[in-house]
Design a protein around this motif. Structure first.
Motif, PDB file in Angstrom:
ATOM      1  N   TYR A  69     -21.056  25.890  54.309  1.00  0.00           N
ATOM      2  CA  TYR A  69     -20.882  25.842  52.855  1.00  0.00           C
ATOM      3  C   TYR A  69     -21.684  26.938  52.140  1.00  0.00           C
ATOM      4  O   TYR A  69     -21.274  27.420  51.076  1.00  0.00           O
ATOM      5  N   VAL A  70     -22.813  27.355  52.708  1.00  0.00           N
ATOM      6  CA  VAL A  70     -23.548  28.477  52.115  1.00  0.00           C
ATOM      7  C   VAL A  70     -22.682  29.738  52.128  1.00  0.00           C
ATOM      8  O   VAL A  70     -22.607  30.475  51.145  1.00  0.00           O
ATOM      9  N   LEU A  71     -22.013  29.968  53.238  1.00  0.00           N
ATOM     10  CA  LEU A  71     -21.137  31.134  53.334  1.00  0.00           C
ATOM     11  C   LEU A  71     -19.978  31.036  52.352  1.00  0.00           C
ATOM     12  O   LEU A  71     -19.644  31.998  51.655  1.00  0.00           O
ATOM     13  N   ALA A  72     -19.357  29.848  52.266  1.00  0.00           N
ATOM     14  CA  ALA A  72     -18.204  29.670  51.383  1.00  0.00           C
ATOM     15  C   ALA A  72     -18.587  29.826  49.917  1.00  0.00           C
ATOM     16  O   ALA A  72     -17.785  30.314  49.113  1.00  0.00           O
ATOM     17  N   CYS A  73     -19.797  29.420  49.546  1.00  0.00           N
ATOM     18  CA  CYS A  73     -20.203  29.441  48.145  1.00  0.00           C
ATOM     19  C   CYS A  73     -20.841  30.756  47.705  1.00  0.00           C
ATOM     20  O   CYS A  73     -21.063  30.951  46.507  1.00  0.00           O
ATOM     21  N   THR A  74     -21.145  31.643  48.638  1.00  0.00           N
ATOM     22  CA  THR A  74     -21.757  32.918  48.271  1.00  0.00           C
ATOM     23  C   THR A  74     -20.845  34.110  48.513  1.00  0.00           C
ATOM     24  O   THR A  74     -21.150  35.215  48.060  1.00  0.00           O
ATOM     25  N   LYS A  75     -19.755  33.921  49.215  1.00  0.00           N
ATOM     26  CA  LYS A  75     -18.860  35.033  49.516  1.00  0.00           C
ATOM     27  C   LYS A  75     -17.955  35.318  48.326  1.00  0.00           C
ATOM     28  O   LYS A  75     -17.266  34.432  47.821  1.00  0.00           O
ATOM     29  N   ARG A  76     -17.929  36.535  47.898  1.00  0.00           N
ATOM     30  CA  ARG A  76     -17.076  36.925  46.778  1.00  0.00           C
ATOM     31  C   ARG A  76     -15.639  37.125  47.249  1.00  0.00           C
ATOM     32  O   ARG A  76     -15.406  37.650  48.338  1.00  0.00           O
ATOM     33  N   PRO A  77     -14.667  36.718  46.446  1.00  0.00           N
ATOM     34  CA  PRO A  77     -13.267  36.958  46.822  1.00  0.00           C
ATOM     35  C   PRO A  77     -12.946  38.436  46.782  1.00  0.00           C
ATOM     36  O   PRO A  77     -13.569  39.203  46.028  1.00  0.00           O
ATOM     37  N   PRO A  78     -11.983  38.879  47.564  1.00  0.00           N
ATOM     38  CA  PRO A  78     -11.644  40.316  47.600  1.00  0.00           C
ATOM     39  C   PRO A  78     -10.993  40.764  46.304  1.00  0.00           C
ATOM     40  O   PRO A  78     -10.424  39.954  45.567  1.00  0.00           O
ATOM     41  N   PRO A  79     -11.072  42.056  45.984  1.00  0.00           N
ATOM     42  CA  PRO A  79     -10.394  42.605  44.792  1.00  0.00           C
ATOM     43  C   PRO A  79      -8.892  42.350  44.899  1.00  0.00           C
ATOM     44  O   PRO A  79      -8.367  42.204  46.008  1.00  0.00           O
ATOM     45  N   PRO A  80      -8.178  42.231  43.791  1.00  0.00           N
ATOM     46  CA  PRO A  80      -8.644  42.493  42.419  1.00  0.00           C
ATOM     47  C   PRO A  80      -9.283  41.295  41.726  1.00  0.00           C
ATOM     48  O   PRO A  80      -9.463  41.319  40.513  1.00  0.00           O
ATOM     49  N   ALA A  81      -9.578  40.214  42.458  1.00  0.00           N
ATOM     50  CA  ALA A  81     -10.197  39.043  41.848  1.00  0.00           C
ATOM     51  C   ALA A  81     -11.555  39.426  41.256  1.00  0.00           C
ATOM     52  O   ALA A  81     -12.316  40.194  41.844  1.00  0.00           O
ATOM     53  N   CYS A  96     -15.664  26.584  48.003  1.00  0.00           N
ATOM     54  CA  CYS A  96     -17.050  26.125  47.946  1.00  0.00           C
ATOM     55  C   CYS A  96     -17.110  24.607  47.842  1.00  0.00           C
ATOM     56  O   CYS A  96     -17.859  23.948  48.568  1.00  0.00           O
ATOM     57  N   HIS A  97     -16.328  24.032  46.947  1.00  0.00           N
ATOM     58  CA  HIS A  97     -16.300  22.578  46.781  1.00  0.00           C
ATOM     59  C   HIS A  97     -15.816  21.879  48.052  1.00  0.00           C
ATOM     60  O   HIS A  97     -16.372  20.847  48.449  1.00  0.00           O
ATOM     61  N   ARG A  98     -14.806  22.433  48.668  1.00  0.00           N
ATOM     62  CA  ARG A  98     -14.283  21.816  49.894  1.00  0.00           C
ATOM     63  C   ARG A  98     -15.336  21.828  51.001  1.00  0.00           C
ATOM     64  O   ARG A  98     -15.493  20.844  51.738  1.00  0.00           O
ATOM     65  N   LEU A 102     -26.716   6.283  45.350  1.00  0.00           N
ATOM     66  CA  LEU A 102     -26.931   7.629  45.875  1.00  0.00           C
ATOM     67  C   LEU A 102     -25.691   8.151  46.582  1.00  0.00           C
ATOM     68  O   LEU A 102     -25.322   9.314  46.440  1.00  0.00           O
ATOM     69  N   LYS A 103     -25.063   7.299  47.379  1.00  0.00           N
ATOM     70  CA  LYS A 103     -23.855   7.707  48.099  1.00  0.00           C
ATOM     71  C   LYS A 103     -22.752   8.083  47.115  1.00  0.00           C
ATOM     72  O   LYS A 103     -22.031   9.076  47.317  1.00  0.00           O
ATOM     73  N   ALA A 104     -22.614   7.316  46.046  1.00  0.00           N
ATOM     74  CA  ALA A 104     -21.585   7.604  45.045  1.00  0.00           C
ATOM     75  C   ALA A 104     -21.894   8.889  44.290  1.00  0.00           C
ATOM     76  O   ALA A 104     -20.994   9.675  43.980  1.00  0.00           O
ATOM     77  N   TYR A 105     -23.171   9.111  43.968  1.00  0.00           N
ATOM     78  CA  TYR A 105     -23.560  10.351  43.291  1.00  0.00           C
ATOM     79  C   TYR A 105     -23.256  11.564  44.173  1.00  0.00           C
ATOM     80  O   TYR A 105     -22.695  12.562  43.712  1.00  0.00           O
ATOM     81  N   ALA A 106     -23.627  11.463  45.450  1.00  0.00           N
ATOM     82  CA  ALA A 106     -23.352  12.566  46.369  1.00  0.00           C
ATOM     83  C   ALA A 106     -21.853  12.805  46.514  1.00  0.00           C
ATOM     84  O   ALA A 106     -21.416  13.931  46.762  1.00  0.00           O
ATOM     85  N   GLY A 107     -21.054  11.746  46.362  1.00  0.00           N
ATOM     86  CA  GLY A 107     -19.603  11.890  46.458  1.00  0.00           C
ATOM     87  C   GLY A 107     -19.018  12.746  45.349  1.00  0.00           C
ATOM     88  O   GLY A 107     -17.932  13.318  45.508  1.00  0.00           O
ATOM     89  N   LEU A 108     -19.701  12.866  44.226  1.00  0.00           N
ATOM     90  CA  LEU A 108     -19.216  13.711  43.134  1.00  0.00           C
ATOM     91  C   LEU A 108     -19.423  15.192  43.412  1.00  0.00           C
ATOM     92  O   LEU A 108     -18.731  16.038  42.831  1.00  0.00           O
ATOM     93  N   ILE A 109     -20.381  15.519  44.265  1.00  0.00           N
ATOM     94  CA  ILE A 109     -20.653  16.918  44.585  1.00  0.00           C
ATOM     95  C   ILE A 109     -19.473  17.491  45.381  1.00  0.00           C
ATOM     96  O   ILE A 109     -19.058  16.927  46.380  1.00  0.00           O
TER      97      ILE A 109
END
Length: 441
Positions: A180-192, A201-203, A296-303
Motif C-alpha cells: 500500500y505504501v507503493l500504491a499510495c506514493t506512485k504517481r500516475p503516468p502522464p498526461p495524468a 491506494c484505497h484498495r 475500533l474494527k469499524a473505524y478501521a473499516g472506513l479507511i
C-alpha cells in the motif's frame, strides 16, 4: 419432469430456509434461495429496479410508495435478516443484496450493521493489540536501536516506530504494508496530473487492514504518542496526502457523505461505524454496544473508502473527516452530525486510547502465533536505515526511491526471497530497511 424439478426446488429451498433460521444467513445465499420461489423473486426484482432507479435520480411519490410496499411484503423473509462478512470474496455482491431489500433505511439509523458480529476470538485479537516489547533487531545493534526508539523526552519511546518494526517482523504485515505504501506514493503516468491513483491506494489500504491480523495492524493506526515526532509518524501511516486529503478546499461533509451513500461498500462501512461506535448516554460505558474493540474494527473499516478518517494533527489523538460544514445553510445541523461522529465521539475516543494500555482478556483459546522474524531483518543494523517517514514532504525529489521497491504479492514470501539468488539480495535488504524503519508510520 418439470413438475418434479419444481417440487425438488421447493424442497431444497425449504431445507435452506430452515437451516438459515439458527443464525443470520449470508445475503448471497439468501438471495439464491429467494429467486427459487416465484413470489419472493418477483418482489426482489422489483426492489432491485427501485434501487437502480433511485441511484440515478430520486423516484416520484407514487413509485416510492410501490417500492416501500414491496419492502414491506418481505417482512419475515430471511433476506431482511441476512448479514455479510468483512473482506469476503463476495462482499460487494452481498452488500448489494443487503441494501436492495432495505430500500427505505435512513442514513442515520444505528439499529443494525450489514456485517456479522465479531466473534469472541476476533474481539480478543483486537483487545490484545497493545504495545509489547519487540524482538531485538540484532545483538550488535541493541544499544543503538534503543537510542533510535527514544522519543522526545527522557524515558519515552516512539511506540509508532516499535509498531512498524513489529509489522516488519511479521511476513504478511510487512508485505502488504509495502504494497500500500507503493500504491499510495506512485504517481500516475502522464498526461495524468493527479499526485497519486487514489482508487488503487484505497484498495491497497483495505487489503492491508482486511488481511493482516489486528494485533499487528491496529498498533500502527492507534499507537499512543507523547511527542510531535511520534504523532507525525502515526498521522502519516495511511499516506494521507493520497488516501485522506484532497487538493484544493475541503469538500462539504454532506457532499462527501452523499458520494459514500452511492457506493454500497462505503455505505456499509459507514453504517457499521455508526452502529458500533454509537456513544452511550450515560457513563462509565461510553460505547452503547459495550465493546470498544468492535468500534475500533469499524473505524478501521472506513479507511480505504471516500470517508477515510485520520488524525487532525501531530500533537493530538483527535480524528476527523477531511471535510467542513461551510456553506451548509439550513443543513448545518446534519453536516455537524457527520463531523461529531468522529471529533466529538466519547466511544471512539475511549476506543483509541485503549490501544496500548488495556491488557488482553483471558480466553479459553490458543493465542495468535508470535512474529516470524526474517533472517534479513535479524542481520540488519538499524543504524544503516534511512529515514523515509518524511517521504510525503519530498515526493517529487524521491519518487524514484519507491520505483525500485518491488510490490509484494501473496507469493512474495521469505522463501521466495531466499531462492532469488544474489540478484535479489539488494531488493530484499531495501524492503527490510523500509519496513523496519516504518515507512510513513
Amino acid at each position: 419432469m418439470i413438475q418434479l424439478a419444481v417440487l425438488l426446488s421447493l424442497l431444497c429451498a425449504g431445507r435452506v430456509w430452515a437451516g438459515l433460521d439458527s443464525a443470520p444467513p449470508d445475503c448471497v445465499e439468501a438471495e439464491h434461495v429467494c429467486v427459487l420461489e416465484t413470489g419472493c423473486k418477483t418482489t426482489y426484482r422489483l426492489l432491485e429496479y427501485c434501487a437502480g432507479e433511485e441511484a440515478v435520480a430520486p423516484l416520484g411519490p407514487e413509485a416510492r410508495r410501490e417500492c416501500v410496499a414491496a419492502e414491506t411484503a418481505l417482512q419475515g423473509n430471511p433476506l431482511l435478516a441476512c448479514k455479510c462478512q468483512r473482506g469476503a470474496r463476495r462482499e460487494e455482491h452481498c452488500l448489494r443484496v443487503y441494501w436492495t431489500v432495505r430500500y427505505s433505511q435512513g442514513h442515520y439509523e444505528f439499529e443494525a450493521s450489514p456485517y456479522e458480529d465479531l466473534e469472541s476470538q476476533q474481539l480478543w485479537s483486537i483487545e490484545s493489540a497493545r504495545m509489547a516489547p519487540i524482538l531485538s533487531v540484532s545483538s550488535s545493534s541493541s544499544s543503538s536501536s534503543s537510542s533510535v526508539l527514544q522519543d522526545a523526552g527522557p524515558g519515552s519511546q516512539n511506540q509508532c516506530l516499535r509498531a512498524a518494526q513489529e509489522c516488519g517482523l511479521f511476513e504478511r504485515c510487512g508485505a502488504l504494508r509495502s504494497e500500500y505504501v507503493l500504491a499510495c506514493t506512485k504517481r500516475p503516468p502522464p498526461p495524468a496530473t493527479a499526485r497519486c491513483n487514489r482508487q488503487k491506494c484505497h484498495r491497497a489500504l483495505r487489503r492491508f487492514l482486511e488481511r493482516v491480523p489486528p494485533e499487528y495492524s491496529l498498533p500502527l493506526l492507534f499507537c499512543p504518542c507523547g511527542s510531535a515526532l511520534c504523532g507525525e509518524r502515526r498521522r502519516k501511516t495511511i499516506v494521507p496526502s493520497c488516501s485522506y486529503e484532497e487538493e484544493g478546499e475541503r469538500p462539504n461533509c454532506l457532499r462527501l457523505q452523499g458520494y459514500c451513500m452511492a457506493d454500497d461498500l462505503c455505505r456499509s462501512r459507514l453504517a457499521d461505524f455508526q452502529h458500533n461506535c454509537q456513544p452511550a448516554s450515560l457513563p462509565p460505558s461510553d460505547c452503547l454496544r459495550g465493546s470498544w474493540a468492535a468500534c475500533l474494527k469499524a473505524y478501521a473499516g472506513l479507511i480505504g473508502t471516500i470517508m477515510t478518517p485520520n488524525y487532525v494533527s501531530n500533537s493530538s489523538d483527535a480524528v476527523s473527516q477531511w471535510c467542513s460544514c461551510e456553506g451548509s445553510g439550513n443543513d448545518w445541523q446534519d453536516c455537524h452530525r457527520i463531523l461529531s461522529m468522529f471529533n466529538q465521539n466519547p466511544c471512539l475516543r475511549k476506543a483509541i486510547s485503549a490501544v496500548g494500555s488495556a491488557p488482553p482478556r483471558p480466553v479459553d483459546s490458543t493465542p495468535p502465533p508470535p512474529p516470524r522474524p526474517s533472517p534479513h531483518i535479524q542481520r540488519l543494523n538499524i543504524n544503516l536505515l534511512p529515514d523515509i517517514a518524511k517521504v510525503e514532504d519530498s515526493e517529487e525529489d524521491h519518487e524514484e526511491q519507491f520505483k525500485v521497491i518491488p510490490p509484494y504479492s501473496d507469493r512474495a514470501t521469505e522463501s521466495n526471497i531466499r531462492s532469488g539468488g544474489a540478484g535479489a539480495a539488494p531488493h530484499a535488504l531495501l524492503l527490510s530497511a523500509a519496513l523496519t524503519w516504518g515507512a510513513l508510520g
